[in-house]
Design an enzyme around this catalytic site. Structure first.
Site, PDB file in Angstrom:
ATOM      1  N   GLY A   1      53.226 145.456 -24.511  1.00  0.00           N
ATOM      2  CA  GLY A   1      52.470 146.339 -23.616  1.00  0.00           C
ATOM      3  C   GLY A   1      52.126 145.588 -22.345  1.00  0.00           C
ATOM      4  O   GLY A   1      52.314 144.380 -22.262  1.00  0.00           O
TER       5      GLY A   1
ATOM      6  N   PHE B   1      46.261 143.310 -15.571  1.00  0.00           N
ATOM      7  CA  PHE B   1      46.385 141.883 -15.229  1.00  0.00           C
ATOM      8  C   PHE B   1      47.298 141.104 -16.128  1.00  0.00           C
ATOM      9  O   PHE B   1      47.348 139.905 -16.060  1.00  0.00           O
ATOM     10  CB  PHE B   1      44.997 141.221 -15.229  1.00  0.00           C
ATOM     11  CG  PHE B   1      44.147 141.699 -14.104  1.00  0.00           C
ATOM     12  CD1 PHE B   1      43.113 142.590 -14.334  1.00  0.00           C
ATOM     13  CD2 PHE B   1      44.425 141.324 -12.791  1.00  0.00           C
ATOM     14  CE1 PHE B   1      42.348 143.057 -13.283  1.00  0.00           C
ATOM     15  CE2 PHE B   1      43.662 141.796 -11.743  1.00  0.00           C
ATOM     16  CZ  PHE B   1      42.618 142.668 -11.986  1.00  0.00           C
TER      17      PHE B   1
ATOM     18  N   ASP C   1      32.648 148.126 -22.751  1.00  0.00           N
ATOM     19  CA  ASP C   1      33.840 148.866 -22.321  1.00  0.00           C
ATOM     20  C   ASP C   1      34.534 149.513 -23.516  1.00  0.00           C
ATOM     21  O   ASP C   1      35.749 149.461 -23.642  1.00  0.00           O
ATOM     22  CB  ASP C   1      34.794 147.903 -21.595  1.00  0.00           C
ATOM     23  CG  ASP C   1      35.787 148.666 -20.718  1.00  0.00           C
ATOM     24  OD1 ASP C   1      36.780 148.067 -20.291  1.00  0.00           O
ATOM     25  OD2 ASP C   1      35.563 149.878 -20.505  1.00  0.00           O
TER      26      ASP C   1
HETATM   27  C1  LIG Z   1      48.320 143.104 -21.799  1.00  0.00           C
HETATM   28  C2  LIG Z   1      48.162 144.372 -22.514  1.00  0.00           C
HETATM   29  C3  LIG Z   1      46.712 144.747 -22.580  1.00  0.00           C
HETATM   30  C4  LIG Z   1      45.993 144.957 -21.409  1.00  0.00           C
HETATM   31  C5  LIG Z   1      44.640 145.360 -21.468  1.00  0.00           C
HETATM   32  C6  LIG Z   1      44.009 145.553 -22.690  1.00  0.00           C
HETATM   33  C7  LIG Z   1      44.709 145.327 -23.883  1.00  0.00           C
HETATM   34  C8  LIG Z   1      43.999 145.539 -25.194  1.00  0.00           C
HETATM   35  C9  LIG Z   1      44.260 146.924 -25.686  1.00  0.00           C
HETATM   36  C10 LIG Z   1      46.060 144.922 -23.829  1.00  0.00           C
HETATM   37  N1  LIG Z   1      46.787 144.689 -25.036  1.00  0.00           N
HETATM   38  C11 LIG Z   1      46.561 143.561 -25.770  1.00  0.00           C
HETATM   39  O1  LIG Z   1      45.789 142.689 -25.390  1.00  0.00           O
HETATM   40  N2  LIG Z   1      47.205 143.488 -27.012  1.00  0.00           N
HETATM   41  C12 LIG Z   1      46.916 142.530 -27.944  1.00  0.00           C
HETATM   42  C13 LIG Z   1      47.680 142.809 -29.051  1.00  0.00           C
HETATM   43  C14 LIG Z   1      48.456 143.929 -28.796  1.00  0.00           C
HETATM   44  C15 LIG Z   1      48.151 144.343 -27.523  1.00  0.00           C
HETATM   45  C16 LIG Z   1      49.192 144.192 -29.977  1.00  0.00           C
HETATM   46  N3  LIG Z   1      50.090 145.143 -30.308  1.00  0.00           N
HETATM   47  C17 LIG Z   1      50.611 146.044 -29.448  1.00  0.00           C
HETATM   48  O2  LIG Z   1      50.350 146.136 -28.248  1.00  0.00           O
HETATM   49  C18 LIG Z   1      51.591 147.022 -30.028  1.00  0.00           C
HETATM   50  C19 LIG Z   1      52.074 148.040 -29.212  1.00  0.00           C
HETATM   51  C20 LIG Z   1      52.964 148.972 -29.733  1.00  0.00           C
HETATM   52  C21 LIG Z   1      53.398 148.904 -31.062  1.00  0.00           C
HETATM   53  N4  LIG Z   1      54.312 149.826 -31.578  1.00  0.00           N
HETATM   54  C22 LIG Z   1      54.479 151.054 -30.767  1.00  0.00           C
HETATM   55  C23 LIG Z   1      55.585 151.919 -31.322  1.00  0.00           C
HETATM   56  N5  LIG Z   1      55.384 152.211 -32.757  1.00  0.00           N
HETATM   57  C24 LIG Z   1      56.410 153.081 -33.257  1.00  0.00           C
HETATM   58  C25 LIG Z   1      55.339 150.956 -33.522  1.00  0.00           C
HETATM   59  C26 LIG Z   1      54.214 150.059 -33.042  1.00  0.00           C
HETATM   60  C27 LIG Z   1      52.896 147.875 -31.864  1.00  0.00           C
HETATM   61  C28 LIG Z   1      52.008 146.933 -31.358  1.00  0.00           C
HETATM   62  N6  LIG Z   1      48.799 143.235 -30.861  1.00  0.00           N
HETATM   63  N7  LIG Z   1      47.891 142.415 -30.305  1.00  0.00           N
END
Ligand SMILES: CCc1cccc(CC)c1NC(=O)n1cc2c(c1)/C(=N\C(=O)c1ccc(N3CCN(C)CC3)cc1)N=N2
Length: 302
Positions: free
Chosen positions: A43, A47, A159
């Site tokens: 994802g 930032f 948040d």
């Molecule tokens: C840098 C990205 C960001 C920016 C701001 C805030 C946040 C926290 C939510 C984050 N993410 C973050 O820190 N994240 C820390 C993480 C994390 C994100 C994560 N998993 C996933 O993002 C993810 C996405 C899709 C996924 N699949 C989608 C399709 N499906 C069929 C199967 C499963 C499975 C896992 N595990 N630890």
């Protein structure tokens, strides 16, 4: 996607013990990029980007969040990232995404995060439109448990919203992104950006003399989250000006398909006076929570 076996956390402890012992020889680095095989992108946010990753020696699966120092300084969010690291690395709770460590090179900061195998909660919510009451109730019970843990450590998240919640392999939710969390009590100095939908009245009242607030802000956000899980949209969703006005008056209507118990909990959380909001221990024993959690653990239904 490989599942994260529960033994993984022991392996983290093992890595940490090993790296702790390595720390005795100052020349040995703690974590560095070469220790990881980088997998698919998971994802991206304002930032940073996050990738699936595997620590080479232990095979431990994690999520590696990459933040570019240039972007952090432009966005003037270095302080927030430092706070996120300081706060999140000292937290350990099943419904809080764990930060195992961090390191940086000349251009980037890397956060070694727990891998949440079922991804972003808000995507599940958008896809399902709204959650059935049993699922919403279990999620709110897990949120209340995580928030009680945070508040006992005098940490306010500030948040809470679906975009900052991830889903683990067993369907349990994990609060992520502590970029806005602070130690209570606090008077906001950072400028707000993003949606107003989840902000409590005491944080949006412009120029109010006493703009200090406390953990109760997370109770308001929990009420907004409960509403959005059950209705599929936030209670004060409107134009920015109208949203502020409606929040300041707690002006919202709850659709008739929402059960009386859920309606009661929402009304006890979305109270203007922070001191009059239902405390977290009473959220956990509220009829709407108790009635559904009895149906089994905080996992997906078979
Ligand atoms: C840098 C990205 C960001 C920016 C701001 C805030 C946040 C926290 C939510 C984050 N993410 C973050 O820190 N994240 C820390 C993480 C994390 C994100 C994560 N998993 C996933 O993002 C993810 C996405 C899709 C996924 N699949 C989608 C399709 N499906 C069929 C199967 C499963 C499975 C896992 N595990 N630890």
């Amino acid at each position: 996607l490989p599942t994260v076996a529960p033994r993984a956390s022991d392996e983290v402890a093992q890595i940490e013990r090993k790296s702790a012992s390595l720390l005795d020889q100052p020349s040995i680095k703690h974590f560095h990029l070469g220790m990881f095989e980088i997998g698919r992108p998971l994802g991206k946010g304002k930032f940073g980007r996050v990738y699936l990753a595997r620590e080479r020696t232990s095979g431990f699966i994690c999520a590696l969040k990459v933040l570019h120092k240039s972007e952090l300084s432009q966005g003037r969010v270095e302080k927030q990232v430092r706070r996120e690291i300081e706060i999140q690395s000292n937290l350990r709770h099943p419904n809080i995404l764990q930060l195992f460590g961090h390191f940086h090179d000349s251009k980037r900061v890397f956060l070694i995060l727990e891998f949440a195998a079922k991804g972003e909660l808000y995507k599940h919510l958008r896809r399902e439109n709204r959650f059935p009451e049993w699922k919403a109730s279990q999620y709110i019970a897990q949120m209340a448990s995580a928030l009680r843990y945070l508040h006992r450590k005098h940490v306010i998240h500030r948040d809470i919203k679906p975009e900052n919640i991830l889903v683990g392999i067993h369907g349990e939710i994990k609060i992520s992104d502590f970029g806005w969390s602070v130690h209570a009590p606090n008077s906001r100095r950072d400028t707000m950006c993003g949606t107003l939908d989840y902000l409590p009245p005491e944080m949006i009242k412009p120029g109010s003399s006493d703009n200090s607030y406390n953990e109760k802000v997370d109770l308001w956000s929990l009420g907004v989250l409960t509403y959005e899980f059950l209705v599929g949209e936030a209670p004060f969703e409107d134009t920015p000006v109208m949203t502020q006005r409606r929040i300041a008056r707690a002006d919202m209507s709850i659709p008739s398909f929402v059960s009386p118990e859920a309606r009661d909990l929402i009304k006890r959380l979305l109270v203007l006076d922070p001191e009059k909001r239902i405390p977290l221990d009473q959220v956990q024993t509220h009829p709407w929570i108790v009635k559904h959690c009895a149906r089994g653990s905080s996992r997906d239904k078979p």
